[in-house]
Design an enzyme around this catalytic site. Structure first.
Site, PDB file in Angstrom:
ATOM      1  N   ASP A 172      -8.849  -4.554  -6.417  1.00 17.76           N
ATOM      2  CA  ASP A 172      -8.134  -3.613  -5.543  1.00 17.76           C
ATOM      3  C   ASP A 172      -7.968  -2.302  -6.297  1.00 17.76           C
ATOM      4  O   ASP A 172      -7.071  -2.161  -7.138  1.00 17.76           O
ATOM      5  CB  ASP A 172      -6.776  -4.173  -5.137  1.00 17.76           C
ATOM      6  CG  ASP A 172      -6.041  -3.251  -4.159  1.00 17.76           C
ATOM      7  OD1 ASP A 172      -6.625  -2.213  -3.778  1.00 17.76           O
ATOM      8  OD2 ASP A 172      -4.895  -3.569  -3.781  1.00 17.76           O
ATOM      9  N   HIS A 200      -8.015  -5.167  -1.005  1.00 19.75           N
ATOM     10  CA  HIS A 200      -6.740  -4.542  -0.645  1.00 19.75           C
ATOM     11  C   HIS A 200      -6.137  -5.181   0.604  1.00 19.75           C
ATOM     12  O   HIS A 200      -4.961  -4.955   0.909  1.00 19.75           O
ATOM     13  CB  HIS A 200      -6.950  -3.039  -0.415  1.00 19.75           C
ATOM     14  CG  HIS A 200      -5.686  -2.253  -0.271  1.00 19.75           C
ATOM     15  ND1 HIS A 200      -4.736  -2.180  -1.269  1.00 19.75           N
ATOM     16  CD2 HIS A 200      -5.202  -1.497   0.758  1.00 19.75           C
ATOM     17  CE1 HIS A 200      -3.730  -1.420  -0.868  1.00 19.75           C
ATOM     18  NE2 HIS A 200      -3.985  -0.999   0.363  1.00 19.75           N
ATOM     19  N   SER A 252       0.839  -1.191   0.000  1.00 22.77           N
ATOM     20  CA  SER A 252       0.000   0.000   0.000  1.00 22.77           C
ATOM     21  C   SER A 252       0.886   1.258   0.000  1.00 22.77           C
ATOM     22  O   SER A 252       1.725   1.403  -0.892  1.00 22.77           O
ATOM     23  CB  SER A 252      -0.955  -0.031   1.194  1.00 22.77           C
ATOM     24  OG  SER A 252      -2.012   0.881   1.030  1.00 22.77           O
TER      25      SER A 252
END
EC number: 3.1.1.74
Length: 262
Positions: free
Chosen positions: A193, A206, A138
């Site tokens: 995602d 995610h 991320s």
């Protein structure tokens, strides 16, 4: 009207707030079963290992390794290469893994990039013979992406492979790290995602990258092993050339004696 990314960031904050307790429970269970928790400082506090993994966690994650993918990636890599051969180090310091930094031009802030860069440089200076591999999840994927780009050639050459999960700069950087070998990078973007599509919308997908730990560790292990093979081959070639040169030199020395030392 607020910028689109700001609105999406607000929605993501609510999503992450709801998911954090679940992630924490899962991480605690994982740590009890396998050993690596949300913090790892084996480079900073331990001895040099053959391989050093530098990992940057995602926004709001605990410790310096996080909970979703950092710990299982570390453990899978140790399983493949040997627990006594791998040091795992999370990026901490100036990298606070805050949410708002995702909306900045580099999808993180300069201080966070600097913190990761310092980890790479410490691995190089403290353990010049270690093979560095890296990963980011991320916001952490942007941290690693930007940090690798800023490394000197010497340090960058020591980085054998990088894995990026939920890559927030996937669109901007075309699924790779600029000025770093594309074949040495593997990007994991789960179907659904939206973070990988240049948005800050966090969906359930995610949070699924823990299932990719084994495959990602295999990729990094292969990069380490192939670099070792290349080094061994180069050393053998150099030794052969040296031996041949020595034979040639001996022959010339004999001729020199025969002709009185020309």
């Amino acid at each position: 009207m607020a910028p689109l990314k700001s609105l999406l960031l607000g929605a993501s904050l609510a999503t992450l707030a709801l998911s954090t307790p679940l992630a924490t429970d899962a991480e605690n269970l994982y740590a009890r079963q396998f050993g690596t928790g949300s913090t790892a400082n084996e480079l900073e506090q331990g001895s040099c290992k053959d391989v050093t993994l530098i990992f940057a966690r995602g926004s709001t994650e605990l410790g310096n390794m996080g909970t979703v993918i950092g710990p299982p990636l570390c453990d899978n890599l140790k399983s493949k290469l040997g627990s006594d051969k791998v040091a795992c180090q999370g990026v901490g310091g100036q990298y606070s893994a805050g949410l708002v930094q995702n909306a900045l031009p580099q999808n993180t802030d300069p201080g966070s990039i600097s913190a990761a860069k310092q980890m790479f440089e410490e691995a190089n200076s403290k353990c010049p013979n270690t093979k560095i591999v890296a990963g980011g999840y991320s916001q952490g994927s942007a941290v690693i992406d930007n940090a690798v780009q800023e490394l000197s050639t010497t340090v960058k050459d020591q980085v054998k492979g990088v894995v990026l999960f939920g890559f927030t700069r996937n669109v901007q950087d075309h699924g790779q790290i600029p000025n770093y070998p594309k074949d040495d990078v593997k990007v994991y973007c789960a179907v659904g995602d939206l973070v990988c599509d240049d948005t800050l919308v966090v969906t359930a997908m995610h949070l699924t990258y823990g299932m990719d730990a084994g495959d990602a560790a295999s990729f990094l292990a292969e990069k380490v092993q192939s670099s070792s093979s290349s080094t061994t081959s180069s050393s053998s070639d150099a030794a052969s050339s040296s031996s041949a040169a020595g034979t040639s030199s001996s022959g010339l020395s004999g001729l020199s004696s025969f002709f009185g030392g020309l």
